[in-house]
Motif scaffolding. Structure first.
Motif, PDB file in Angstrom:
ATOM      1  N   ALA A   1      38.307 -13.362 -22.095  1.00  0.00           N
ATOM      2  CA  ALA A   1      37.041 -12.790 -22.527  1.00  0.00           C
ATOM      3  C   ALA A   1      37.252 -11.636 -23.504  1.00  0.00           C
ATOM      4  CB  ALA A   1      36.266 -12.298 -21.312  1.00  0.00           C
ATOM      5  N   GLY A   2      36.537 -11.706 -24.602  1.00  0.00           N
ATOM      6  CA  GLY A   2      36.599 -10.647 -25.600  1.00  0.00           C
ATOM      7  C   GLY A   2      37.795 -10.712 -26.515  1.00  0.00           C
ATOM      8  N   GLN A   3      38.741 -11.606 -26.266  1.00  0.00           N
ATOM      9  CA  GLN A   3      39.940 -11.719 -27.099  1.00  0.00           C
ATOM     10  C   GLN A   3      39.863 -12.908 -28.047  1.00  0.00           C
ATOM     11  OE1 GLN A   3      42.871 -12.085 -23.979  1.00  0.00           O
ATOM     12  NE2 GLN A   3      43.222  -9.888 -23.893  1.00  0.00           N
TER      13      GLN A   3
ATOM     14  N   PRO B   1      30.700  -5.531 -14.419  1.00  0.00           N
ATOM     15  CA  PRO B   1      31.026  -6.949 -14.592  1.00  0.00           C
ATOM     16  C   PRO B   1      31.838  -7.198 -15.854  1.00  0.00           C
ATOM     17  CG  PRO B   1      28.693  -6.530 -14.990  1.00  0.00           C
ATOM     18  CD  PRO B   1      29.246  -5.291 -14.392  1.00  0.00           C
ATOM     19  N   ARG B   2      32.415  -8.381 -15.959  1.00  0.00           N
ATOM     20  CA  ARG B   2      33.310  -8.750 -17.048  1.00  0.00           C
ATOM     21  C   ARG B   2      32.615  -8.612 -18.392  1.00  0.00           C
ATOM     22  NH1 ARG B   2      35.689 -13.273 -15.071  1.00  0.00           N
ATOM     23  NH2 ARG B   2      36.701 -13.549 -17.078  1.00  0.00           N
TER      24      ARG B   2
ATOM     25  N   MET C   1      33.248  -4.202  -7.660  1.00  0.00           N
ATOM     26  CA  MET C   1      32.413  -4.508  -8.821  1.00  0.00           C
ATOM     27  C   MET C   1      30.931  -4.475  -8.459  1.00  0.00           C
ATOM     28  SD  MET C   1      32.466  -7.770 -11.416  1.00  0.00           S
ATOM     29  CE  MET C   1      31.235  -8.789 -10.613  1.00  0.00           C
ATOM     30  N   TYR C   2      30.158  -3.795  -9.308  1.00  0.00           N
ATOM     31  CA  TYR C   2      28.705  -3.755  -9.160  1.00  0.00           C
ATOM     32  C   TYR C   2      28.077  -4.352 -10.417  1.00  0.00           C
ATOM     33  CZ  TYR C   2      28.539  -1.128  -4.829  1.00  0.00           C
ATOM     34  OH  TYR C   2      28.641  -0.763  -3.514  1.00  0.00           O
ATOM     35  N   SER C   3      27.056  -5.187 -10.213  1.00  0.00           N
ATOM     36  CA  SER C   3      26.450  -5.895 -11.334  1.00  0.00           C
ATOM     37  C   SER C   3      24.936  -5.977 -11.137  1.00  0.00           C
ATOM     38  CB  SER C   3      27.052  -7.303 -11.442  1.00  0.00           C
ATOM     39  OG  SER C   3      26.538  -7.980 -12.580  1.00  0.00           O
TER      40      SER C   3
ATOM     41  N   ASN D   1      25.537 -12.388 -27.555  1.00  0.00           N
ATOM     42  CA  ASN D   1      26.264 -12.564 -26.303  1.00  0.00           C
ATOM     43  C   ASN D   1      27.444 -13.506 -26.505  1.00  0.00           C
ATOM     44  OD1 ASN D   1      24.532 -10.970 -24.636  1.00  0.00           O
ATOM     45  ND2 ASN D   1      23.045 -12.638 -24.642  1.00  0.00           N
ATOM     46  N   SER D   2      28.437 -13.394 -25.641  1.00  0.00           N
ATOM     47  CA  SER D   2      29.587 -14.297 -25.689  1.00  0.00           C
ATOM     48  C   SER D   2      29.131 -15.736 -25.501  1.00  0.00           C
ATOM     49  CB  SER D   2      30.592 -13.937 -24.588  1.00  0.00           C
ATOM     50  OG  SER D   2      31.103 -12.643 -24.787  1.00  0.00           O
TER      51      SER D   2
END
Length: 310
Positions: free
Chosen positions: A118-120, A295-296, A206-208, A8-9
């Motif tokens: 995020a992710g970069q 989600p992000r 957005m749905y999470s 995970n991040s």
């Protein structure tokens, strides 16, 4: 237990936290004077980065000389650990209205919310920046004793605050929160997962996954079952652990689970959720066609969904 497909991040820190050196005054003094020591600047919960505008962000760490120029001794700082033989400290600059002039010699740098890149960002850098952000958030919000109200002083390399009046010792706080993907298989054998839209979400579409904080005297599995029932009216079983993620936004640890529902009937708590619904794997894979968002990508919620789909 279903294993996570990948880390995970904000996990996988390259730091040796060296907790045994936090009370070693000679070691800390030498580290603060060492020209090879690195400092992680934090300004109002944001991290110092360069190349954000190009989509290739990099963490900006200060040398001892640069940190001295912004006055490390007069600012909250804390020992984070050792990285490739170099001591690393967090350095909080939140008392500055505009920190930009402090870093004019570094070129185009800026303080940015980690979640915006995020992710970069390199995974190791992201974990160190998240560590610094979380610790300094606690430090700057626990200046006074919660027992007697006196002003506290930092100890243990910034990892505790001690009250000089009543001797109470205060340690960093991390709030445990469960986050869970609930699935249900209907009579035709079609499996669906439960996602919801919360009033707190910044994006309307957005749905999470469901989530909530663990209460005193409650196990993690009990927290999962309680939160799902309270928010969606669904009883769950077979609660299984997936993975965890530090989430210093501001001070949580997210504990990810899967759970199974025998009944798909929903009773949505309108105070917590705007909507909740069941999704098939194909619907998740083509979520854009439904006009919805997931989600992000740096969140464990996204990881729970992706691992369930795949």
């Amino acid at each position: 237990m279903r294993r996570a497909s990948r880390p995970n991040s904000y996990t996988g820190s390259p730091l040796d936290r060296a907790s045994n050196r936090r009370d070693d005054a000679a070691f800390l003094a030498a580290a603060l004077a060492d020209g090879e020591t690195l400092y992680v600047p934090v300004w109002r919960a944001k991290s110092l980065l360069r190349s954000v505008e190009t989509g290739t962000p990099e963490a900006v760490l200060l040398t001892t000389l640069a940190a001295a120029a912004v006055g490390i001794e007069q600012r909250p700082h804390a020992f984070l650990g050792v990285w490739n033989g170099r001591a690393v400290f967090a350095l909080d600059l939140s008392d500055e209205d505009d920190p930009a002039p402090l870093f004019a010699e570094l070129g185009r740098v800026e303080f940015t919310d980690l979640r915006q890149v995020a992710g970069q960002l390199d995974a190791s850098e992201a974990s160190v920046l998240a560590h610094a952000r979380g610790l300094m958030h606690w430090r700057t919000r626990n200046l006074f004793c919660g027992v007697c109200g006196s002003q506290c002083a930092p100890r243990s390399g910034g990892h505790s605050m001690v009250c000089p009046k009543c001797s109470a010792v205060h340690f960093p706080r991390t709030d445990p929160a469960v986050i869970m993907l609930v699935s249900h298989t209907d009579a035709e054998g079609v499996e669906r997962c439960l996602l919801a839209h919360s009033h707190r979400f910044p994006m309307v579409k957005m749905y999470s996954t469901l989530a909530g904080f663990v209460e005193p005297g409650e196990s993690l599995e009990e927290a999962v079952a309680r939160e799902v029932f309270e928010e969606a009216g669904v009883r769950v079983r077979d609660v299984t652990y997936h993975s965890s993620q530090p989430w210093p936004f501001p001070s949580s640890i997210m504990l990810g689970f899967y759970a199974v529902a025998d009944d798909a009937a929903l009773t949505v708590d309108s105070e917590e959720l705007m909507d909740a619904r069941w999704f098939t794997r194909d619907e998740i894979r083509n979520i854009d066609a439904l006009g919805l968002r997931l989600p992000r990508i740096d969140s464990i919620a996204r990881r729970l969904i992706e691992d369930w789909v795949e």
